[in-house]
Design a protein around this motif. Sequence first.
Motif, PDB file in Angstrom:
ATOM      1  N   TYR A 167     -22.281   3.670 -23.038  1.00  0.00           N
ATOM      2  CA  TYR A 167     -22.951   3.782 -21.745  1.00  0.00           C
ATOM      3  C   TYR A 167     -22.810   5.173 -21.121  1.00  0.00           C
ATOM      4  O   TYR A 167     -23.562   5.551 -20.231  1.00  0.00           O
ATOM      5  CB  TYR A 167     -22.507   2.679 -20.779  1.00  0.00           C
ATOM      6  CG  TYR A 167     -21.046   2.668 -20.409  1.00  0.00           C
ATOM      7  CD1 TYR A 167     -20.585   3.417 -19.336  1.00  0.00           C
ATOM      8  CD2 TYR A 167     -20.130   1.892 -21.128  1.00  0.00           C
ATOM      9  CE1 TYR A 167     -19.250   3.391 -18.982  1.00  0.00           C
ATOM     10  CE2 TYR A 167     -18.795   1.864 -20.786  1.00  0.00           C
ATOM     11  CZ  TYR A 167     -18.354   2.617 -19.719  1.00  0.00           C
ATOM     12  OH  TYR A 167     -17.035   2.604 -19.374  1.00  0.00           O
ATOM     13  N   ASP A 181     -18.409   1.091 -11.725  1.00  0.00           N
ATOM     14  CA  ASP A 181     -19.488   0.214 -12.202  1.00  0.00           C
ATOM     15  C   ASP A 181     -20.476   0.953 -13.084  1.00  0.00           C
ATOM     16  O   ASP A 181     -21.668   0.665 -13.070  1.00  0.00           O
ATOM     17  CB  ASP A 181     -20.278  -0.382 -11.010  1.00  0.00           C
ATOM     18  CG  ASP A 181     -19.375  -0.846  -9.893  1.00  0.00           C
ATOM     19  OD1 ASP A 181     -18.321  -1.427 -10.217  1.00  0.00           O
ATOM     20  OD2 ASP A 181     -19.703  -0.641  -8.716  1.00  0.00           O
ATOM     21  N   GLU A 227     -22.634  -1.257 -15.464  1.00  0.00           N
ATOM     22  CA  GLU A 227     -23.647  -2.073 -14.776  1.00  0.00           C
ATOM     23  C   GLU A 227     -24.779  -1.208 -14.245  1.00  0.00           C
ATOM     24  O   GLU A 227     -25.960  -1.525 -14.405  1.00  0.00           O
ATOM     25  CB  GLU A 227     -23.015  -2.855 -13.612  1.00  0.00           C
ATOM     26  CG  GLU A 227     -22.060  -3.960 -14.022  1.00  0.00           C
ATOM     27  CD  GLU A 227     -20.676  -3.418 -14.397  1.00  0.00           C
ATOM     28  OE1 GLU A 227     -20.466  -2.181 -14.322  1.00  0.00           O
ATOM     29  OE2 GLU A 227     -19.809  -4.219 -14.781  1.00  0.00           O
ATOM     30  N   ARG A 228     -24.408  -0.111 -13.604  1.00  0.00           N
ATOM     31  CA  ARG A 228     -25.426   0.760 -13.043  1.00  0.00           C
ATOM     32  C   ARG A 228     -26.368   1.277 -14.116  1.00  0.00           C
ATOM     33  O   ARG A 228     -27.590   1.287 -13.934  1.00  0.00           O
ATOM     34  CB  ARG A 228     -24.771   1.940 -12.309  1.00  0.00           C
ATOM     35  CG  ARG A 228     -24.273   1.581 -10.906  1.00  0.00           C
ATOM     36  CD  ARG A 228     -24.013   2.823 -10.092  1.00  0.00           C
ATOM     37  NE  ARG A 228     -22.811   3.526 -10.504  1.00  0.00           N
ATOM     38  CZ  ARG A 228     -22.800   4.709 -11.074  1.00  0.00           C
ATOM     39  NH1 ARG A 228     -23.932   5.341 -11.305  1.00  0.00           N
ATOM     40  NH2 ARG A 228     -21.671   5.275 -11.410  1.00  0.00           N
ATOM     41  N   LYS A 276     -22.830  -1.173 -24.409  1.00  0.00           N
ATOM     42  CA  LYS A 276     -21.423  -1.430 -24.086  1.00  0.00           C
ATOM     43  C   LYS A 276     -20.512  -0.309 -24.588  1.00  0.00           C
ATOM     44  O   LYS A 276     -19.564   0.074 -23.915  1.00  0.00           O
ATOM     45  CB  LYS A 276     -20.999  -2.782 -24.685  1.00  0.00           C
ATOM     46  CG  LYS A 276     -20.426  -3.724 -23.617  1.00  0.00           C
ATOM     47  CD  LYS A 276     -20.068  -5.066 -24.221  1.00  0.00           C
ATOM     48  CE  LYS A 276     -20.947  -6.170 -23.677  1.00  0.00           C
ATOM     49  NZ  LYS A 276     -21.003  -7.358 -24.540  1.00  0.00           N
TER      50      LYS A 276
END
Lengths: 300, 300
Positions: free
Chosen positions: A204, A248, A251-252, A201
């Motif tokens: 990233y 994103d 997420e990716r 988180k």
Amino acid sequence: MARTDERFRSAYNRLLDICSSMDIGDQLPAETVLAERMEVSRTIVRSALQKLDSDKLIQWEGRNKTLVRKPQSKHRLEAAESALSTEELEHRFFEWILRFDVPAGTSLNVAQLSRQFGVPVHNIQELLAGLSRLGLVERRPRGGWSLLGFTSEFAVELSEFRMLLELNAVRHLLTLPPEHEIWQRLEALKREHEELKAVLKDHYHDFSLLDEKFHSAINSVVRNRFVLEAQKLIKLIFNYHYMWDKRDELERNAAAIDEHLEWIDAMLARDEVQSEAAALRHLRRSKETLLQSLRVHKFA
Amino acid sequence: MARTDERFRSAYNRLLDICSSMDIGDQLPAETVLAERMEVSRTIVRSALQKLDSDKLIQWEGRNKTLVRKPQSKHRLEAAESALSTEELEHRFFEWILRFDVPAGTSLNVAQLSRQFGVPVHNIQELLAGLSRLGLVERRPRGGWSLLGFTSEFAVELSEFRMLLELNAVRHLLTLPPEHEIWQRLEALKREHEELKAVLKDHYHDFSLLDEKFHSAINSVVRNRFVLEAQKLIKLIFNYHYMWDKRDELERNAAAIDEHLEWIDAMLARDEVQSEAAALRHLRRSKETLLQSLRVHKFA
DNA sequence: GATTTTGAGTTTAATTATTAAAAACAATAT
DNA sequence: ATATTGTTTTTAATAATTAAACTCAAAATC
């Protein structure tokens, strides 16, 4: 005028350094020796000596080259800022194309690019001639060049070529003996992936570096100049897309880490079928991401 | 001086042809029309018209270009023989290297090659810049170029890359539906192989053509610019070696035909395992032949 | 007398300047 | 309006130019 005397200037400065480390009255070595030591031809050595002589830093008579006084910083010739190297130029060229989404079909003109990148026209010509071999640009019939690449077909073909190369690497990797260093590297990479996953988180952004490290490791087991050359281009393009497609991203990257881990585990288990399947899954998704980011940019 | 006026001269001659097919007193078409028909810029059309006018072949006033008298052969400008195209140059360059076994490490100089092949220095520069991207030549630090390729490592790497590409093609081919045209082509190739096998003793020279046809067919199912580009190089090199390695040609070709037939049969039977195995067998032997012919040439 | 070093001349090659050709733009005639 | 021409600007290929490398004979040194 013709070619620059940059070579002479840097040689002259190096010769000043040599003089500095000597005492007044000492003899400089023979021309051939100097030429060899400085990695230039005797012609340059002689013209540099001539200048030293006329600047009264040495006294040059036949084979006697006596140091008269120590050179000072004012004696140094300023070197013209070295132009971009071939690789830097290539890098900046791709950066320009990708960053500004230069569309396929754009006509490239040598003189303008030469100004833009601050390199001689000559260098641009060579760059384009090289890229035409990769199918990225094309010479137009009546002069000039035209950018072909970075259409979605290009991305698809590049991705498929990448799959081909990496699947081959995986197959080769699985035949390597347990004492091969790649297995340790994979174990280490597994740990690094798990560590990053735990704190994803907040970190990233660090994934793209790890991603490159992982793919490089896989590919490192194949020693083939053609494969290597192709991988250079692949790395360049995929990396740039990672760099600015920020949608994103968390997420990716989370998904990619999981895919990598599956893949690594399958390889560590020496499971050929699972390894290939995991590799394919990841590479296919990677291709989709690349394609999507192209589309987004096109209609942005 | 700068560039030649070759383009002007040939355009002028074509313009004379146009005049010849007209009657005295007729009007020549508009500049843009002429430019389009002759595939040159209006600039050239205008300078050619100017010359026609000053040679009193036409009378040119504004948009009236009236034919005054018919041109004769003495009016023609002699054209310099046209230079080699990029592809011809590349071909001849490889031919030279392979035919004379130019050893790796040979220094290539642009001026000399330019004379040798009768093309402007410029073209040689571009050729070498392109080849450097394939790892065949390298720019040397103090100017000039150096030939890298055609060592046995090069042959090994090229062969392995070829295997990679062709095995991929085979895998892809086997997924194609029965109505795809490749299956008919394979049937036809099978017949051609059998026909040649029957009369091989007297026609074994014809094999190299059939060989190329076969491999092209296999590769044709992969549509990818990177693969295509690589195949161009592979085809070139393998073909040249076929061309002058004449030892045991009959035996080698007989063996190759059998290998091809096995391979074709396995593919026609849609047998994935057998197809790959047969492909590997053939490609491995092909690699050995290439390597051996390199060795023979080196110590001849 | 052999070897090293230098001097001078020649050749090679990178780059600039120049010119042919193309393209863009503006004006004019149909 | 449209087609065509006149003019200007830009681009790209090549010849000229000069830096750098190379070659060889002469001279100096050991």
